[in-house]
Scaffold this motif. Structure first.
Motif, PDB file in Angstrom:
ATOM      1  N   GLU A 173       0.999  -0.882   0.027  1.00 19.31           N
ATOM      2  CA  GLU A 173      -0.305  -0.019   0.084  1.00 19.31           C
ATOM      3  C   GLU A 173       0.725   1.063   0.077  1.00 19.31           C
ATOM      4  OE1 GLU A 173      -0.665  -2.412   2.205  1.00 19.31           O
ATOM      5  OE2 GLU A 173      -3.031  -3.086   1.714  1.00 19.31           O
ATOM      6  N   LEU A 174       2.448   0.925   0.697  1.00 16.55           N
ATOM      7  CA  LEU A 174       3.094   2.104   0.686  1.00 16.55           C
ATOM      8  C   LEU A 174       3.279   3.002  -0.802  1.00 16.55           C
ATOM      9  CD1 LEU A 174       4.453   3.351   3.141  1.00 16.55           C
ATOM     10  CD2 LEU A 174       5.592   2.363   3.269  1.00 16.55           C
TER      11      LEU A 174
ATOM     12  N   ARG B  48     -10.078  -0.330  -7.276  1.00 17.74           N
ATOM     13  CA  ARG B  48      -8.559   0.278  -7.274  1.00 17.74           C
ATOM     14  C   ARG B  48      -8.537   0.124  -8.811  1.00 17.74           C
ATOM     15  NH1 ARG B  48      -4.480  -1.857  -3.892  1.00 17.74           N
ATOM     16  NH2 ARG B  48      -4.208  -3.731  -5.702  1.00 17.74           N
ATOM     17  N   MET B  80      -7.214   8.707  -2.259  1.00 20.07           N
ATOM     18  CA  MET B  80      -7.454   7.249  -1.639  1.00 20.07           C
ATOM     19  C   MET B  80      -7.309   7.399  -0.148  1.00 20.07           C
ATOM     20  SD  MET B  80      -7.025   3.519  -3.559  1.00 20.07           S
ATOM     21  CE  MET B  80      -7.295   2.214  -3.372  1.00 20.07           C
ATOM     22  N   PHE B  82      -6.667   4.112   2.196  1.00 21.22           N
ATOM     23  CA  PHE B  82      -6.706   2.793   2.409  1.00 21.22           C
ATOM     24  C   PHE B  82      -6.654   2.125   3.796  1.00 21.22           C
ATOM     25  CE2 PHE B  82      -3.265   4.843  -0.763  1.00 21.22           C
ATOM     26  CZ  PHE B  82      -3.259   3.654  -1.545  1.00 21.22           C
ATOM     27  N   ASN B  84      -5.276  -0.040   5.289  1.00 21.45           N
ATOM     28  CA  ASN B  84      -4.030  -0.027   6.380  1.00 21.45           C
ATOM     29  C   ASN B  84      -3.192   1.311   6.698  1.00 21.45           C
ATOM     30  OD1 ASN B  84      -2.518   0.000   4.717  1.00 21.45           O
ATOM     31  ND2 ASN B  84      -1.615  -1.558   4.970  1.00 21.45           N
ATOM     32  N   ALA B  86      -1.726   4.042   4.972  1.00 23.57           N
ATOM     33  CA  ALA B  86      -0.122   3.429   3.921  1.00 23.57           C
ATOM     34  C   ALA B  86       0.162   4.476   4.360  1.00 23.57           C
ATOM     35  CB  ALA B  86      -0.580   3.296   3.511  1.00 23.57           C
ATOM     36  N   LEU B  87       0.828   5.279   5.555  1.00 21.57           N
ATOM     37  CA  LEU B  87       1.448   6.966   6.299  1.00 21.57           C
ATOM     38  C   LEU B  87       2.438   6.175   5.678  1.00 21.57           C
ATOM     39  CD1 LEU B  87      -0.486   8.021   8.953  1.00 21.57           C
ATOM     40  CD2 LEU B  87      -0.752   7.774   6.826  1.00 21.57           C
TER      41      LEU B  87
END
Lengths: 282, 354
Positions: A173-174, B48, B80, B82, B84, B86-87
């Motif tokens: 996801e990153l 997605r 978007m 996410f 989780n 996604a930081l």
């Protein structure tokens, strides 16, 4: 352990002390030997207390070297070793980072084939391919040059493999978030992957620098010009001097100086390394 | 702000696995659409694809009347959130919010202004200089939202953004997302498997199953008039009870089932439409034994085995109904509360029964 067991503690410490002594003693002997005068070693007993010739031994080696056996001044050889080790380390790091990046984040034909090709070269150390490599380097006129010293050692399957494993633990996801945020592949690499890999890079830097610094066989093969002698080679030259006894006090002074840069690298990088271990990201 | 148009959108994975089987959907400017369905129904894949993180096998995707099939996510002008979050772990909250703007070459003062506006809106201003790992789950969620907000995109895409939060925070964030979307009027597409989130958030629901759309409609339409047995049992908790028509006829329907279409063979009844007290109008009656009584605070659930049926049946009643486990009693159903379905097609047989 919370329990208080005096005998257990004592035993543990004894074992540790013996272990440390085993490791420290040769280093101690080297340091002591480097402070002796020329005659001390010919008597047959190894002195265990410092002598009074430290300054003169070290300055002689630093400035003049052992010209009689063709060893240039230590300063020069240290520089050569440093350039070679740094070139190998930085080269290995950048190439393995980029190839791991390619293997993990891009889908291209024969991706797995390339990965396995890299992985298989793990089984081929420098010594196995040394003759053909020498031929190639000689044909390219790279004998007696820093390029010849470092380039053949730069490809690194180990580092590529380690970075690949690390990149695979970074959540996908990153990468997707970065794509949505308008970062192209190279920007993602520079802004996200590299900062996250800093601790891994530091650890590998230590390992690879020492690997480069300790290179022995390869520099021995391809350098004939004393201007490109590395320190490890220089020591070897001094010990095999023909027609005379080795100048142990001078050799030991060289050895001590040769051991310092890796120690400094470890001391400096250790802070980054430990920081990386205690402050886990994510 | 923009409309999103999906026309025959398909996703086929290697090995001919069809994850999304031709979706037609139009999302109006400023609308909040929720994609809901069980795991593996293709809702995340669909989102997605809209985001540009999955390639589109077939069909066209238009954002604001521009075909974006082959554009990079960054070029689609979407943001978007996410699941989780996604930081970026090595950047401060400020850095996380600013990254997308920086990559777009927005000026520094403009970045500062937008980040502070978004941070103020989400109440994360005190944390701007912290790293994500020093934040709680709820705060991280806000940062993830903030990263989407600062971009001022034409559409928000949410991929189950609340599923990592605890129940209380989830409700709180749900309300905040709704309010935020009302205020900003940005077109939003929201994926969830939580039907409560779906019902409360969306202007419209899209119920997906097996890569196809089962029903599109406002939350109340979907709840009150489910188009298929799948939707009927998926939306609403406890799930709708399904009884064969023949069973109800045997219990003496007295012509109350005559208005149903001829191909109706299954009747769905919501757990709260099976009543303990008899209404004044004509109604159906079934008899059953209370197997289990479940008190859930404001309401109670009765697990009943109906006489002459092996179908387990759930009934929802007010907080403290006058019943005991093991008691055999009568339950009353108004004919207007029946949902007629055809077993073979799985579809609702007749419109106009509500």
């Amino acid at each position: 352990m919370v329990e208080n067991r005096p005998w257990g503690n004592l035993l543990a410490h004894l074992i540790l002390i013996v272990g440390v002594a085993l490791v420290i003693f040769p280093v101690y002997v080297a340091v002591i030997a480097s402070t002796q005068g020329p005659g001390e070693f010919l008597r047959g007993t190894l002195p265990l207390l410092p002598g009074g010739h430290a300054l003169e031994n070290y300055s002689a080696m630093w400035q003049a070297g052992l010209s009689r056996v063709g060893a240039p001044p230590v300063g020069q050889m240290l520089w050569n070793s440093f350039v070679m080790a740094m070139a190998i380390t930085l080269g290995k790091l950048s190439i393995s980072l980029l190839s791991a990046f390619a293997i993990v984040y891009f889908r291209f034909p024969f991706r797995l084939v390339f990965f396995w090709l890299i992985f298989i070269t793990l089984m081929l150390p420098v010594e196995v391919r040394i003759i053909p490599t020498f031929q190639v380097v000689a044909d390219l006129n790279m004998l007696n040059s820093f390029a010849g010293l470092s380039i053949p050692l730069i490809a690194s399957a180990t580092a590529t493999f380690l970075f690949r494993q690390f990149f695979m633990t970074i959540p996908e996801e990153l990468m997707e978030a970065a794509r949505v945020d308008g970062a192209g592949p190279l920007r993602f690499f520079k802004d996200i992957l590299l900062p996250l890999s800093v601790t891994n890079i530091a650890a590998l830097f230590v390992i690879l620098f020492i690997y480069g610094w300790n290179q022995y066989l390869w520099p021995l093969l391809i350098t004939t010009d004393p201007n490109y002698y590395t320190i490890v080679m220089g020591i070897q030259r001094m010990t095999t001097a023909a027609d005379s006894d080795p100048q142990w006090h001078l050799i030991m002074a060289t050895v001590v100086m040769a051991a310092l840069p890796p120690v400094l690298v470890i001391l400096f990088m250790q802070r980054l390394f430990v920081k990386g271990l205690t402050e886990t990201e994510k | 702000m923009a409309s999103i148009q999906l026309t025959g959108l398909k996703k086929t994975y290697a090995g001919n696995v069809e994850a999304v089987k031709g979706i037609d959907l139009e999302i109006a400017d400023g609308e909040f659409v929720v994609l809901v369905g069980p795991s593996g129904c293709g809702k995340s894949t669909l989102l997605r694809m809209v985001a540009g993180l999955e390639t589109i096998t077939d069909g066209t995707l238009k954002i604001d009347d521009r075909v974006v099939n082959d554009l990079e996510p960054a070029e689609r002008d979407i943001a978007m959130v996410f699941q989780n979050y996604a930081l970026y772990p090595h950047m401060t909250v400020f850095g996380n919010l600013a990254y997308g703007l920086k990559n777009r070459g927005v000026k520094r003062e403009e970045i500062e202004r937008r980040v502070h506006d978004a941070a103020a809106m989400l109440e994360i201003e005190p944390f701007l200089e912290r790293k994500p790992r020093k934040l709680s789950g709820g705060q991280r969620q806000r940062v993830a939202m903030g990263r989407a907000l600062v971009r001022e995109p034409s559409a928000f895409l949410f991929d189950e953004p609340l599923s990592n939060l605890d129940a209380k925070l989830r409700v709180q964030m749900r309300v905040e997302i709704k309010q935020l979307q009302r205020r900003l009027k940005t077109t939003s597409l929201y994926v969830t498997h939580d039907q409560l989130e779906a019902l409360t958030l969306g202007d419209r629901l899209v119920v997906l199953n097996g890569g196809s759309i089962e029903q599109v409609g406002t939350p109340m339409e979907v709840y009150e008039k489910p188009a298929s047995m799948f939707v009927a049992t998926f939306i609403g908790s406890p799930a709708m009870n399904m009884l064969p028509v023949a069973y109800l006829r045997e219990r003496g329907a007295n012509g109350l089932l005559d208005h149903l279409a001829a191909d109706t063979d299954v009747i769905g009844i919501r757990p709260d439409d099976l009543r303990i007290e008899a209404p004044d109008e004509d109604h159906l009656v079934v008899t059953g034994t209370v197997e289990l009584f479940e008190a859930a605070g404001a309401e109670s659930h009765l697990y009943v085995s109906l006489e002459g049926s092996d179908q387990p049946t759930v009934i929802r009643t007010s907080a403290r109904p006058p019943v005991a486990e093991g008691e055999t009693m009568r339950f009353h159903v108004l004919p207007s509360a029946l949902h007629p379905f055809n077993q073979a097609s799985g579809k609702r047989t007749q419109q106009g029964v509500s």
